[in-house]
Design an enzyme around this catalytic site. Structure first.
Site, PDB file in Angstrom:
ATOM      1  N   TYR A 124       0.655  -1.183   0.012  1.00 49.45           N
ATOM      2  CA  TYR A 124       0.207  -0.065   0.141  1.00 49.45           C
ATOM      3  C   TYR A 124       0.748   1.130  -0.033  1.00 49.45           C
ATOM      4  CZ  TYR A 124      -3.860  -3.265   1.226  1.00 49.45           C
ATOM      5  OH  TYR A 124      -4.649  -4.332   1.226  1.00 49.45           O
ATOM      6  N   LYS A 173       5.822 -13.710   4.076  1.00 48.04           N
ATOM      7  CA  LYS A 173       5.977 -14.658   2.885  1.00 48.04           C
ATOM      8  C   LYS A 173       7.460 -14.862   2.550  1.00 48.04           C
ATOM      9  CE  LYS A 173       3.901 -17.495  -0.052  1.00 48.04           C
ATOM     10  NZ  LYS A 173       3.069 -18.898   0.361  1.00 48.04           N
ATOM     11  N   ASP A 206      -0.193 -17.821   4.145  1.00 46.68           N
ATOM     12  CA  ASP A 206      -1.092 -18.905   3.678  1.00 46.68           C
ATOM     13  C   ASP A 206      -1.598 -19.806   4.860  1.00 46.68           C
ATOM     14  OD1 ASP A 206       1.484 -19.674   3.253  1.00 46.68           O
ATOM     15  OD2 ASP A 206       0.931 -20.576   1.414  1.00 46.68           O
ATOM     16  N   ASP A 230      -4.332  -6.638   6.602  1.00 47.47           N
ATOM     17  CA  ASP A 230      -5.561  -6.163   6.016  1.00 47.47           C
ATOM     18  C   ASP A 230      -6.358  -7.480   5.844  1.00 47.47           C
ATOM     19  OD1 ASP A 230      -7.655  -4.659   5.138  1.00 47.47           O
ATOM     20  OD2 ASP A 230      -6.634  -4.033   3.419  1.00 47.47           O
ATOM     21  N   ASP A 234      -9.424  -8.893   8.764  1.00 47.15           N
ATOM     22  CA  ASP A 234     -10.982  -8.889   8.208  1.00 47.15           C
ATOM     23  C   ASP A 234     -11.440 -10.383   8.536  1.00 47.15           C
ATOM     24  OD1 ASP A 234     -11.264  -6.319   7.628  1.00 47.15           O
ATOM     25  OD2 ASP A 234     -12.377  -6.703   5.984  1.00 47.15           O
TER      26      ASP A 234
END
Ligand code: NAI
Ligand code: MG
Length: 329
Positions: A124, A173, A206, A230, A234
């Site tokens: 971002y 990751k 993951d 993010d 959620d």
């Protein structure tokens, strides 16, 4: 005397924020409120989504409570997302999202985690472009810096120390992104070096997503980069009872803006039915982390627990806020 800059924004922000400030004022009687504007409606009138006066007011108060803003899903000339503007201009580098099992509304008991998300860089960073002007190849750069990774690590450590939390999961990751996520992971580990009270584990994002679905109660504190945080937060919000109950805190140095995780929910705006609890709990995060009023934060959370336990079907923004105020210890 704590001061709060109140920024309702658009849609249900205009409903849930007054409900939340009523609860805050009941729990913290000497709280001083200052109103400010931002959002899509403001942009349409004035050509800017966050006026300078709003930034000045939040800086002066050191604390803001932001509702939600509507955003166009396509590029609109001159428009910059209001919450992204606040995060960037005020350097609110940590996004704190606690997820707790609440009576009757959470799909399962025993969950109590905090997701600490880096809030200023990663994917971002705003570095998006067409490659050599080719409209068929679009590129976004994912920026990870030592400075931002160290400070998010320190914030995670500070939260863990103040709340006696002992297990940290670094989500990354680094197997596929060894330079960027390797740097992030190493910086966080550096911050916790010698911290014997904390157990550190690493999960690839993951696998973390799978575990968030399968065994959410295993998590205590998660620290991760912007995009991963993010998405994971959620997913985690589901366990807390969904968007209507999910609070967050954007937290920098000497300045913080709390906001419910949900958006402006135009599908239900103006009907007085939006759940104000996410906004109310966001206010409690300001009390705990920013104003050092842990007792007030606990009082608000206790009141929410009481209302959800005794009146799980209570509906209506004002009715819920009034019930929470009545249930304050
Ligand atoms: P949303 O979070 O506004 O709504 C998603 C769904 O959850 C809707 O069905 C809504 O009715 C429901 N919902 C959300 N909050 C609720 C509450 N407190 N009580 C009861 N139901 C609730 O997300 P959506 O619909 O994708 O976005 C709507 C607008 O909000 C868009 O313009 C989007 O850009 C913006 N948005 C703004 C955010 C922010 O200000 N930080 C965050 C997310 C979206
Ligand atoms: Mg929000």
């Amino acid at each position: 005397m704590p001061q709060l800059c109140v920024i309702p924004g658009d849609g249900i922000g205009l409903e849930v924020i007054p409900a939340a400030t009523a609860v805050l004022q009941a729990a913290i009687p000497h709280l001083e409120l200052i109103e400010a504007e931002a959002g899509w409606t403001y942009f349409q009138k004035h050509g800017v989504s966050v006026p300078e006066a709003t930034l000045t007011a939040v800086r002066a108060c050191g604390a803001g409570l932001f509702g939600a803003v509507s955003s166009p899903s396509r590029k609109v000339a001159g428009y910059r997302s209001a919450i992204l503007t606040l995060r960037q201009e005020l350097d609110l580098y940590a996004n704190i999202r606690p997820v707790t099992s609440w009576p009757n509304v959470s799909p399962r008991p025993g969950i109590d985690m905090i997701i600490v998300r880096e809030n200023t860089e990663g994917l971002y960073s705003g570095r998006e472009r067409l490659e050599n002007g080719d409209p068929e190849t679009a590129v976004a750069e994912r920026v990870i810096t030592r400075r931002a990774s160290l400070r998010i690590g320190r914030r995670a450590r500070e939260i863990m120390q103040s709340q006696g939390r002992r297990k940290l999961t670094i989500v990354h990751k680094a197997n596929v992104l060894p330079l960027t996520d390797g740097l992030f992971r190493d910086c966080v580990r550096e911050v916790f070096d010698g911290e014997t009270a904390v157990t550190i584990e690493e999960l690839l994002v993951d696998v973390a997503a799978l575990k968030m679905v399968a065994e959410p109660e295993r998590f205590d504190v998660i620290v991760t980069t912007n995009l991963f945080g993010d998405i994971l937060s959620d997913a985690a919000a589901y366990w807390g009872g969904g968007l209507g109950l999910a609070p967050s805190l954007n937290w920098g140095e000497g300045c913080a803006v709390a906001e419910p995780v949900h958006g402006s929910a135009l599908d239900i705006a103006g009907q007085g039915i939006a759940n104000p609890i996410a906004a109310i709990l966001s206010g409690a995060l300001l009390a705990r982390h920013v104003w050092g009023l842990a007792e007030a934060a606990e009082a608000i959370e206790t009141a929410v627990t009481r209302v959800l336990s005794t009146q799980p079907n209570l509906q209506g923004t004002t009715a819920v806020a009034t019930a929470v105020i009545k249930a304050l210890p």
